[in-house]
Write an enzyme that holds these catalytic residues in place. Structure first.
Site, short mmCIF file in Angstrom:
data_model
loop_
_atom_site.label_atom_id
_atom_site.label_comp_id
_atom_site.label_asym_id
_atom_site.label_seq_id
_atom_site.Cartn_x
_atom_site.Cartn_y
_atom_site.Cartn_z
N THR A 181 0.87 -1.30 0.10
CA THR A 181 0.17 0.08 0.04
C THR A 181 0.93 1.26 0.03
OG1 THR A 181 -0.17 -0.09 2.52
CG2 THR A 181 -1.84 -1.13 1.47
N GLU A 327 -5.87 -3.52 -2.11
CA GLU A 327 -6.53 -4.40 -1.32
C GLU A 327 -7.45 -5.04 -2.15
OE1 GLU A 327 -4.87 -1.70 1.85
OE2 GLU A 327 -6.06 -1.50 -0.01
N LYS A 436 -15.01 17.67 9.50
CA LYS A 436 -16.30 17.73 10.46
C LYS A 436 -16.50 19.03 11.12
CE LYS A 436 -18.74 14.53 13.66
NZ LYS A 436 -18.75 13.25 14.15
N TRP A 441 -20.55 16.83 8.65
CA TRP A 441 -19.65 16.32 7.72
C TRP A 441 -19.59 17.08 6.55
CZ3 TRP A 441 -15.83 13.43 9.42
CH2 TRP A 441 -16.01 12.64 10.53
#
Length: 537
Positions: A181, A327, A436, A441
């Protein structure tokens, strides 16, 4: 009642893919561009034949079952031969990203315990920057000019001296390939792909409502072969007999466009930053390149702004958005316009195309909100996307990052999404990038995409910065187009057509260019370090 096995238990191994390339695809071209701009030409079949000799040479060096063979290479024919040879002999091909910092490369090769590394001569300086940190048993150089460096073996000489290997029979669940990753939150983590995962990924990626790969295609993966297996395109090409055009290290817009036109490419794939730059080149010289054979541009790695979809539509080119991760091997979803929307209004069609798409067959999706409850599939509720499937990781190498997997076996993606009634994924943000503010949000992705629709804006990245009253507020980092000008008030007015006043950034920072990660995404961690001081005005 019938019990027991009634069909042949044929292993889904990459060996079958390599053998198919050898037997059936000896006319499918493989074009490999060198650093000097010249091109080498071969075929999928010829690469598969050479892979047998390469595998024998690696075995003579002591490479055996499960051993990791690292590659420090560009998109080039030799890399494809290693894609074929290493898994088919029972070892694991481990691709390294040469754009990473030497410390990260040192960590990765040690964590993977690579035994052998193959290095292109143009990347010898990168290799030397971390070579001393890990004891490779053998270093193999792909050398085209001058002698092979001291202490290294020559790639071509090894192949020339070896006899073709008879491929062993392999269990489909054994390891075939390995990628790490990007390590944007902590150290990179290794993802190990099984033969079965990559075979099934190749089959489903070729479906008409996915990437639609066939023997009539010529594919140009701009996405590097060291990044999530070039999104599976090399193996899909080998399976189906599609031609491959491998651009090497030169990925500037003009040279990529030259290859697309000269080699009559039908499909290409890369991250949005590549295609935004290429769109600028096309807008500047719309008659320079004949792209009449180019059927689709697959775009992934970040959300696609509507302005980019509209821009390519102007040139008669179709952008298809896909979603995935290292992944997920990586293809998880593709945004293909449903038949019932083909005659709908322009806004509705663009709204769908700007989303990340419907999950691939065999990929299950769900999302949980902050309370841990599963969200309804509608356009309103948000939650973290979780996925599972036959090519989705069940764990990381060496057991790291266990908190990314749920107790019932789903992978937590870290993407905050809405999922509409069709099952179409709409990524609102990465969990770490959401703003936030006052308990509500704000999506940085939505703000970025609308900012990049402004005619003066070339690139935009939005980050959360601390705020004493609201907790966090959005800050927009802007790179302007050459010769263009705008100011924060004009940008707020532009955003105000789509966003409530409380969602608009108070601060705009103007930069020459937005920093990128080694995989071409905006490097928000750097922007946070640069601009997130709470006491700034």
């Amino acid at each position: 009642m019938i019990n027991g096995l009634t069909m042949d238990d044929y292993p889904l191994s990459l060996t079958a893919v390599v053998e198919r390339a050898e037997r059936f695809h000896n006319t499918a071209k493989v074009v490999s561009r060198r650093p000097d701009g010249s091109v080498d030409r071969t075929t999928l079949g010829a690469c598969a034949i050479r892979a047998r000799r390469l595998a024998s040479a690696l075995a003579e060096l002591g490479v055996g079952d499960g051993d990791r063979v690292a590659t420090l290479l560009w998109n080039q024919a030799e890399h494809l031969e290693l894609y074929f040879a290493v898994p088919a002999m029972g070892a694991v091909v481990h691709t390294l990203n040469p754009r990473l910092h030497p410390d990260e490369l040192a960590f990765i090769v040690e964590d993977a315990q690579d035994r052998v590394i193959v290095v292109d001569e143009s990347l010898l300086e990168v290799f030397e920057s971390f070579r001393h940190t890990h004891q490779f048993e053998h270093v193999i150089s792909i050398t085209r000019e001058g002698p092979t460096p001291d202490g290294m073996l020559d790639f071509e000489s090894l192949i020339d001296a070896a006899e073709p290997m008879v491929w062993p029979t392999l269990d489909e669940r054994r390891a075939a390939a390995m990628c790490y990753t990007s390590g944007t939150t902590g150290r990179p983590k290794g993802v190990v792909y099984s033969h079965r995962a990559l075979v099934l990924h190749s089959l489903t990626a070729a479906l008409p409502d996915a990437l639609g790969v066939s023997a009539r295609d010529t594919l140009l993966p701009v996405v590097p072969m060291f990044h999530a297996n070039a999104w599976g395109l090399p193996y899909a090409a080998a399976l189906l007999g599609a031609g491959l055009v491998l651009p090497g290290s030169r990925l500037d817009s003009a040279s990529v466009l030259d290859l697309l036109a000269d080699e009559q490419v039908t499909m290409t794939a890369g991250v949005p930053t590549v295609w935004m730059a290429m769109l600028d080149a096309l807008d500047a010289e719309p008659q320079r390149w004949d792209l009449s054979r180019l059927d689709r541009l697959i775009v992934g790695g970040a959300a696609v702004p509507r302005s980019m979809l509209e821009g390519y539509d102007r040139h008669g080119l179709t952008v298809v958005q896909a979603w995935g991760m290292t992944e997920t091997a990586p293809l998880g979803a593709v945004s293909r316009l449903p038949a019932d929307l083909e005659e709908s209004g322009t806004d509705e069609r663009y709204k769908f195309r700007a989303r990340q798409g419907v999950a691939m067959p065999f990929v299950d999706i769900r999302a949980r909100n902050d309370s841990g409850d599963f969200i309804e599939w509608n356009d309103r509720e948000m939650g973290e996307l979780e996925v599972r499937g036959p090519w989705v990781a069940a764990e990381y190498h060496n057991g790291k990052g266990a908190d990314s997997f749920t107790p019932d076996g789903w992978f937590r993606t870290g993407d905050i999404v809405r999922i509409d009634h069709r099952g179409c994924i709409w990524i609102c943000d990465r969990a770490k990038d959401m703003v936030k503010s006052g308990g509500e949000w704000i999506s940085s992705v939505d703000l970025e995409n609308h900012l990049m629709a402004h005619p003066a804006v070339a690139e935009a990245a939005v980050i959360a910065v601390p705020d004493a009253r609201w907790g966090e507020r959005p800050l927009a980092v802007i790179a302007l187009r050459d010769g263009a000008a705008t100011d924060p008030d004009q940008l707020r007015e532009h955003l105000g057509t789509e966003f409530a006043r409380w969602q608009l950034p108070e601060r705009f920072e103007f930069v020459t260019a937005i920093p990128r990660t080694a995989t071409g995404k905006f490097k928000k961690i750097t922007l946070r370090e640069q601009f997130s001081a709470a006491d700034r005005p």
